[in-house]
Design an enzyme around this catalytic site. Structure first.
Site, mmCIF file in Angstrom:
data_model
loop_
_atom_site.group_PDB
_atom_site.id
_atom_site.type_symbol
_atom_site.label_atom_id
_atom_site.label_comp_id
_atom_site.label_asym_id
_atom_site.label_seq_id
_atom_site.Cartn_x
_atom_site.Cartn_y
_atom_site.Cartn_z
ATOM 1 N N CYS A 141 19.959 18.076 48.799
ATOM 2 C CA CYS A 141 19.996 18.406 50.252
ATOM 3 C C CYS A 141 18.615 18.881 50.714
ATOM 4 C CB CYS A 141 20.911 19.340 50.508
ATOM 5 S SG CYS A 141 20.403 20.998 49.952
ATOM 6 N N CYS B 265 17.430 21.684 49.110
ATOM 7 C CA CYS B 265 16.500 21.398 47.798
ATOM 8 C C CYS B 265 15.051 20.816 47.802
ATOM 9 C CB CYS B 265 17.212 20.242 46.908
ATOM 10 S SG CYS B 265 18.912 20.764 46.473
ATOM 11 N N ASP C 278 4.310 -6.399 65.426
ATOM 12 C CA ASP C 278 3.615 -7.460 64.638
ATOM 13 C C ASP C 278 3.783 -8.765 65.429
ATOM 14 O OD1 ASP C 278 2.160 -8.872 62.523
ATOM 15 O OD2 ASP C 278 4.193 -9.526 61.628
ATOM 16 N N ASP D 296 7.544 -7.085 59.786
ATOM 17 C CA ASP D 296 8.660 -7.916 58.678
ATOM 18 C C ASP D 296 7.889 -8.200 57.627
ATOM 19 O OD1 ASP D 296 6.544 -9.853 59.583
ATOM 20 O OD2 ASP D 296 7.990 -11.268 58.844
ATOM 21 N N ASP E 261 2.478 -5.293 56.543
ATOM 22 C CA ASP E 261 3.059 -4.191 57.891
ATOM 23 C C ASP E 261 3.529 -3.036 57.163
ATOM 24 O OD1 ASP E 261 2.689 -6.151 59.965
ATOM 25 O OD2 ASP E 261 4.637 -6.931 59.828
#
Length: 738
Positions: free
Chosen positions: A13, A16, A424, A625, A629
């Site tokens: 979590c 943690c 992009d 994509d 990038d």
């Protein structure tokens, strides 16, 4: 200073992650440390003269976590993480079944000794097996002074269980005192463990978008490569043995193993993984090749220049890891509340016990113990633990229905505050697939014949653009069989062949001019047109004249114009950031209405550009994509990947547009607003519940009404508080879809 990322196992979590970060930062020689829950990694900046990886490993081991300092195998890490997730699900399932059994035994009258003993046994199994992690981590947190939710769960369940055993023992020693059996609270202890484990399972599902694709990319590199010895013999060696200066051979359609310089051979390389450009790059003697890119149809001999972690691909991956680790931990609101909430509740329970003992002379200490147990149970942070993950799960589910894959709560929070959108070009605004936009014939007649000649030449070409040219030519020209003689192809220049005794060339201007001579005004006009539209121009000629100019460019996505107009209408500043040349970038920018265009940017500079915007006070979303990038995506406040993109871009991104439709960005911003509102409501009601319930549990109403809340009812109220949070989150799922 050394900057290094380490796999970190055992995180459950946000608390943690916070405790592990604190342990690392407290280690001598550590300048900074950030634990990323989503990728299960720790990014540490440390002085190697004062700190070693072994010291870092020992620091988190004291908190109950495992830091892997040796380079692990990808499959090994994935197997460990899957085993952890599977064990958590099993524990939650067993705890739920056993606690429901205990609840039935305790609530179904009359209470008898066999039912009490069976309840004690089932509760012991629940605590010692399903809840063992809470006790181990809670004890370590107590020893290290890092109070968290694990500590509060440990205290509330153990006190309720031990007190119930004490009452059961009194009954066994004092036969006939049946009222002792009515003061057992085994169901409160077992249900507490079940609810908290359920919250952790929900949270784990929302967070389980680890950096598996990043590790697969590193593990997916060629394991071996062909080395060319001075004797001319080829030997296969492991990648780990490659050193700079070695001569290597790349066979057709094989990945390059390292960065290097081509010595002999001609081919093309698909470098879209690195540059984002869809058009393959010619590779001849003197050209540079990059690890992870794909060789074309030729065989190349190249000299290794950069190997291992020094390759361009490895540098980009490290940028991604650093940028991912630099982000704030998820569920930071809950984490901050928990840091204050837990020690205050423990202190308040002790104060309650002492106050009852002093202020109530008759049975004060016994009533005070009951009140203290009630406070610990009713204040158990189940509602706080469920507030964010339940809202996330519902929000992610709604997003999935709309084609949005949202990684975590941080993405939704960031989406609600974005004011700048960076996109992009290739593969984001455009399709990332070159097509022939126009064929400008320079002759007034016989176009069909010359088109058939062009078809014959391109059918023999290995250049990737040949397919685009063939798709653009009329179908009637493709059935005419023409024999091509003296065919030759020069990488990076073009194709030459002889048909019916006439020599033809297709390719770059300089290559074609050697055969055609001076270009005609029509051909020059076509080249100017291509330059204005940012297209790649391929010339087709025979001796003495150019026959045609082919204008080849990328294709806009159908949704780009409408989507970008809608996003600008929301008040977002839209910027195009691309590695393409200025002419191609401005042509696309004008087509979609983007006024600010930054062209010719290298992959490593994209992240710097994003960082510059952030330093100027902008909250930036990046849409891309490709692997080029990835570093910019990781650096942005909100990273969005197109569904057709590379694995690394999808892994780095906080949101993925599954259909690559930019119109989905509108749905994303609406979804973010709704989900954040639900999270804030959940946290508000969870806090209000505790502010009201804790004083009542402590006995604040007793002087006025004579009523003291018992732990069993406190367990029920605790469950109702959790149920109210879940119900409020599910209400979001029933909201009408737009």
């Amino acid at each position: 200073m050394v900057k290094q990322s380490f796999p970190l196992l055992g995180l459950h979590c946000a608390a943690c992650a916070a405790h592990a970060t604190k342990a690392l930062e407290s280690t001598s020689g550590v300048q900074s440390a950030t634990v990323n829950l989503a990728s299960a990694t720790a990014f540490v900046v440390y002085d190697e003269t004062h700190c070693t990886p072994e010291m870092l490993r020992d620091a988190v081991a004291a908190m109950g976590y495992t830091l892997r300092i040796n380079e692990p195998e990808v499959g090994e890490l994935e197997a460990l993480r899957q085993r952890e997730a599977s064990l958590l699900r099993r524990k939650a399932g067993v705890a739920s079944v056993l606690s429901l059994g205990v609840m039935g035994l305790m609530m179904w009258p009359p209470m008898t000794l066999p039912k009490a003993l069976l309840s004690a046994l089932l509760t012991a199994i629940t605590l010692l097996w399903a809840g063992s992690g809470f006790f181990i981590r809670g004890w370590r947190q107590l020893r290290s002074g890092a109070a968290g939710m694990d500590l509060l769960v440990m205290l509330s369940t153990s006190v309720a269980f031990v007190y119930s055993l004490f009452r059961l023992g009194n009954y066994l020693w004092a036969e006939g005192q049946t009222h002792q059996l009515h003061q057992l609270y085994f169901e409160a202890a077992s249900m507490t463990v079940a609810f908290v484990l359920l919250g952790k399972v929900l949270e784990a599902r929302a967070e389980r978008r680890t950096s598996a694709a990043l590790r697969r990319l590193m593990g997916g590199q060629p394991k071996t490569v062909q080395q060319l010895l001075p004797s001319g013999e080829n030997v296969t060696i492991p990648i780990s043995e490659v050193e700079p200066g070695m001569l290597l051979r790349a066979l057709p359609h094989e990945l390059f193993a390292v960065d290097g310089e081509v010595l002999s051979g001609e081919s093309y390389a698909d470098e879209q993984l690195i540059s984002g450009e869809p058009i393959p790059v010619a590779k001849v003697a003197g050209s540079t090749v990059y690890a992870g890119t794909l060789n074309g149809s030729g065989t190349l001999v190249y000299r290794a220049c950069e190997v291992g972690r020094a390759t361009l691909l490895a540098r980009i991956i490290r940028l991604v890891e650093e940028a991912q680790s630099s982000r704030a931990p998820i569920q930071q609101i809950v984490d901050r509340v928990a840091r204050i909430f837990v020690p205050l509740i423990v202190l308040f329970a002790l104060v309650t016990l002492v106050a009852w003992g002093i202020l109530s002379p008759i049975n004060g200490w016994e009533q005070g113990l009951i009140a203290a147990v009630t406070v610990l149970i009713i204040a158990c942070p189940c509602a706080l633990g469920l507030a964010t993950p339940t809202a996330i799960m519902v929000g992610i589910g709604r997003g999935a229905e709309k084609g949005l894959l949202v990684r975590n709560a941080e993405a939704l929070e960031a989406a609600g505050h974005i004011d700048t959108l960076v996109l992009d070009k290739t593969g984001t605004i455009t399709e990332g697939r070159p097509e022939v936009k126009a064929i400008r014939w320079c002759l007034s007649e016989e176009n069909e014949y010359f088109a058939s000649v062009l078809v014959a030449l391109e059918e023999h070409s290995s250049h990737p653009l040949a397919g685009a040219i063939l798709r653009a030519l009329p179908e009637q020209t493709k059935g005419q069989q023409k024999e091509v003689a003296h065919l030759s192809e020069q990488a990076g220049r073009g194709l030459e062949g002889e048909i019916d005794g006439v020599t033809y060339r297709v390719g770059q201007r300089a290559f074609v001019e050697e055969l055609a001579g001076e270009l005609s005004p029509v051909a020059l006009s076509a080249l100017e047109e291509g330059e204005r539209m940012g297209a790649t121009c391929s010339l087709f000629a025979r001796k003495g004249e150019v026959l045609a100019v082919l204008l080849i460019a990328d294709t806009l996505r159908p949704s780009s114009i409408k989507a970008l107009h809608a996003l600008r209408a929301r008040g977002l500043e839209v910027i195009m950031l691309t590695g393409d040349g200025a002419s191609a970038a401005h042509a696309v920018g004008e087509a979609v209405g983007v006024s600010r265009i930054v062209a010719g940017v290298h992959p490593e500079d994209k992240a710097s550009f994003i960082e510059g915007l952030q330093q100027a006070g902008k909250r930036v979303a990046m849409v891309g994509d490709g692997i080029n990038d990835a570093a910019a995506l990781a650096r942005a406040n909100l990273s969005i990947a197109m569904g057709s993109g590379s694995d690394l871009a999808l892994e780095t991104a906080m949101v993925t547009l599954r259909s690559s439709n930019l119109m989905q960005l509108e749905h994303l911003f609406d979804l973010a607003r709704t989900t954040l509102s639900t999270i804030h409501q959940n946290l508000f009601w969870a806090c209000i519940y505790n502010l009201i319930a804790i004083p009542v549990a402590a006995g604040v109403l007793y002087p006025f009404t004579g009523y003291q809340l018992n732990p069993m009812l406190a367990g029920g109220l605790m469950m109702l508080s959790s149920l109210s949070v879940v119900t409020n989150s599910l209400r979001q799922a029933r909201r009408p879809r737009r």
